[in-house]
Design a protein around this motif. Structure first.
Motif, PDB file in Angstrom:
ATOM      1  N   GLN A   1       0.834  -1.205   0.000  1.00 46.01           N
ATOM      2  CA  GLN A   1       0.000   0.000   0.000  1.00 46.01           C
ATOM      3  C   GLN A   1       0.873   1.261   0.000  1.00 46.01           C
ATOM      4  OE1 GLN A   1      -2.871   0.202   3.171  1.00 46.01           O
ATOM      5  NE2 GLN A   1      -3.970   1.915   2.255  1.00 46.01           N
TER       6      GLN A   1
ATOM      7  N   ALA B   1       2.375   1.656  -3.449  1.00 49.89           N
ATOM      8  CA  ALA B   1       1.368   2.162  -4.385  1.00 49.89           C
ATOM      9  C   ALA B   1       1.181   3.659  -4.226  1.00 49.89           C
ATOM     10  CB  ALA B   1       0.044   1.426  -4.173  1.00 49.89           C
ATOM     11  N   GLN B   2       1.160   4.129  -2.990  1.00 48.71           N
ATOM     12  CA  GLN B   2       1.007   5.566  -2.745  1.00 48.71           C
ATOM     13  C   GLN B   2       2.209   6.343  -3.267  1.00 48.71           C
ATOM     14  OE1 GLN B   2       0.399   5.507   1.510  1.00 48.71           O
ATOM     15  NE2 GLN B   2      -1.825   5.325   1.319  1.00 48.71           N
TER      16      GLN B   2
ATOM     17  N   SER C   1       4.160   5.496  -5.652  1.00 50.77           N
ATOM     18  CA  SER C   1       4.228   5.442  -7.115  1.00 50.77           C
ATOM     19  C   SER C   1       3.367   6.522  -7.772  1.00 50.77           C
ATOM     20  CB  SER C   1       3.792   4.060  -7.620  1.00 50.77           C
ATOM     21  OG  SER C   1       2.382   3.885  -7.514  1.00 50.77           O
ATOM     22  N   GLN C   2       2.441   7.088  -7.017  1.00 50.25           N
ATOM     23  CA  GLN C   2       1.630   8.173  -7.573  1.00 50.25           C
ATOM     24  C   GLN C   2       2.424   9.468  -7.715  1.00 50.25           C
ATOM     25  OE1 GLN C   2      -1.397   7.520  -8.673  1.00 50.25           O
ATOM     26  NE2 GLN C   2      -1.300   5.420  -7.888  1.00 50.25           N
ATOM     27  N   ASP C   3       3.565   9.550  -7.022  1.00 53.63           N
ATOM     28  CA  ASP C   3       4.350  10.791  -7.004  1.00 53.63           C
ATOM     29  C   ASP C   3       5.541  10.779  -7.960  1.00 53.63           C
ATOM     30  OD1 ASP C   3       2.680  11.819  -5.014  1.00 53.63           O
ATOM     31  OD2 ASP C   3       3.864  10.842  -3.433  1.00 53.63           O
TER      32      ASP C   3
ATOM     33  N   LYS D   1      -4.040   0.361  -6.506  1.00 48.20           N
ATOM     34  CA  LYS D   1      -3.998   1.366  -7.580  1.00 48.20           C
ATOM     35  C   LYS D   1      -2.606   1.968  -7.777  1.00 48.20           C
ATOM     36  CE  LYS D   1      -8.454   1.089  -8.375  1.00 48.20           C
ATOM     37  NZ  LYS D   1      -8.784   0.009  -7.410  1.00 48.20           N
ATOM     38  N   ALA D   2      -1.577   1.124  -7.713  1.00 52.73           N
ATOM     39  CA  ALA D   2      -0.219   1.597  -8.015  1.00 52.73           C
ATOM     40  C   ALA D   2      -0.142   2.055  -9.461  1.00 52.73           C
ATOM     41  CB  ALA D   2       0.802   0.491  -7.763  1.00 52.73           C
ATOM     42  N   ASP D   3       0.663   3.072  -9.712  1.00 50.81           N
ATOM     43  CA  ASP D   3       0.896   3.542 -11.082  1.00 50.81           C
ATOM     44  C   ASP D   3       2.045   2.717 -11.668  1.00 50.81           C
ATOM     45  OD1 ASP D   3       1.402   4.795 -13.461  1.00 50.81           O
ATOM     46  OD2 ASP D   3       1.439   6.829 -12.625  1.00 50.81           O
TER      47      ASP D   3
ATOM     48  N   ASN E   1       5.136   4.048 -13.312  1.00 49.06           N
ATOM     49  CA  ASN E   1       6.204   4.594 -12.470  1.00 49.06           C
ATOM     50  C   ASN E   1       6.966   3.510 -11.712  1.00 49.06           C
ATOM     51  OD1 ASN E   1       6.043   7.316 -13.070  1.00 49.06           O
ATOM     52  ND2 ASN E   1       4.533   7.760 -11.466  1.00 49.06           N
TER      53      ASN E   1
END
Length: 334
Positions: free
Chosen positions: A82, A85-86, A88-90, A112-114, A117
């Motif tokens: 988790q 995944a967070q 990877s949004q950045d 919801k990992a990107d 990235n």
């Protein structure tokens, strides 16, 4: 960073290396000192257009001051999926390729990992005998590539090795003492996207070899003492034939070069053609006279063929990567 570090990074950039890997494990009481060093590195590498990946653990990430930008993270084990995944949004995140499992991929998707990235980086292994098994690595890397992930692996350096063991930092164990360019080409053959030098330094000779191949498509081969080697072949861009032979590299340009020099090639002492031998066909071979070949497998003596030189051991390891139309140069060892 000292001046030696800066000069080395400048030299690597000039030889078309594009990314840097560094470690940032920040002690609880010294986050400002490490942040200052990282900021100095980022300012310098930004001017050189070098991208920095920083190896970091959860504690160091917590202590990293806000506001630092211009780098990507390579996450040590310990982060939850988790959290990954967070993050990877950045921006780009590198994960441990060797421990990544199907369950991890499922959870990263659920969180919801990107995946655009995410990269998968294999470790390096300082202690001899602990590097990865080749067959397992190939299978794992193929699986990661099927997921659409960019993959990365390490080869050792050679000018300065990292202590305290000083035995190189390869991903694959069998590459610990292998020629560095041959190791990089092998990883490329296995589908690895990015290859990093694990140890602190790569010497100028290998910087040039890497640049010649990856930027110019030319393999650099070196001769051992070879007094009969034709000077007209030294430091020239040569090519293997478009229809590559199974047992020899046939230098396309060689017969024409000999004709220009108007040489009648007399037979020399008949000796075996071992792997790495360089030969020239003498007058007994008729219209083939002047053809120069590099021997890829041990061959018997032939009175029509003169042995005129030998590649050094590191160059012999590169013969497997000479295929149709491959360009290469042959030079005396510096």
């Amino acid at each position: 960073m000292n001046e030696d570090d800066k000069q080395y990074l400048q030299s690597m950039q000039q030889h078309n290396f594009t990314e840097i890997f560094t470690s940032l494990h920040i002690p609880e009481g010294e986050p400002s000192q490490y942040a200052t060093r990282l900021q100095e590195l980022l300012e310098f590498t930004s001017d050189l257009s070098l991208h920095v990946f920083v190896d970091i653990d959860k504690n160091s990430l917590k202590n990293l001051p806000r506001g630092l930008t211009g780098f990507s993270l390579r996450l040590d084990d310990g982060f939850t999926n988790q959290e990954i995944a967070q993050l990877s949004q950045d921006g780009p995140i590198a994960l441990n390729a060797s421990t990544l499992s199907e369950q991890d991929i499922t959870e990263l998707k659920d969180f919801k990992a990107d995946f655009n990235n995410l990269e998968a980086w294999h470790n390096f292994y300082p202690r001899p005998e602990t590097g990865l098994d080749k067959d397992w690595f190939i299978q794992k890397n193929n699986w990661l590539k099927q997921l659409g992930l960019t993959t990365q692996a390490f080869i050792p350096g050679n000018k300065t090795l990292r202590g305290p063991i000083y035995s190189g930092l390869p991903t694959l164990e069998h590459q610990r003492h292998q020629d560095l360019l041959a190791s990089a080409l092998e990883l490329t053959k296995y589908g690895v996207d990015k290859i990093f030098i694990g140890d602190p330094r790569l010497d100028p000779t290998y910087q040039t070899k890497f640049n010649d191949y990856f930027a110019k498509g030319i393999l650099d081969l070196c001769l051992k003492a070879s007094p009969n080697f034709p000077p007209y072949l030294v430091n020239k861009v040569l090519h293997n034939r478009p229809d590559p032979a199974a047992q020899v590299v046939r230098i396309v340009e060689s017969r024409g070069m000999n004709a220009l020099n108007e040489q009648t090639i007399q037979p020399l002492e008949n000796i075996p053609r071992n792997v790495g031998s360089i030969t020239i066909d003498n007058k007994k071979y008729g219209r083939y006279m002047g053809e120069v070949q590099i021997i890829k497998t041990d061959l018997p003596m032939d009175e029509k063929v003169n042995v005129i030189g030998h590649l050094d051991q590191t160059s012999i390891q590169l013969l497997a990567y000479i295929s149709a139309n491959t360009a290469f140069k042959i030079n005396y060892k510096e």
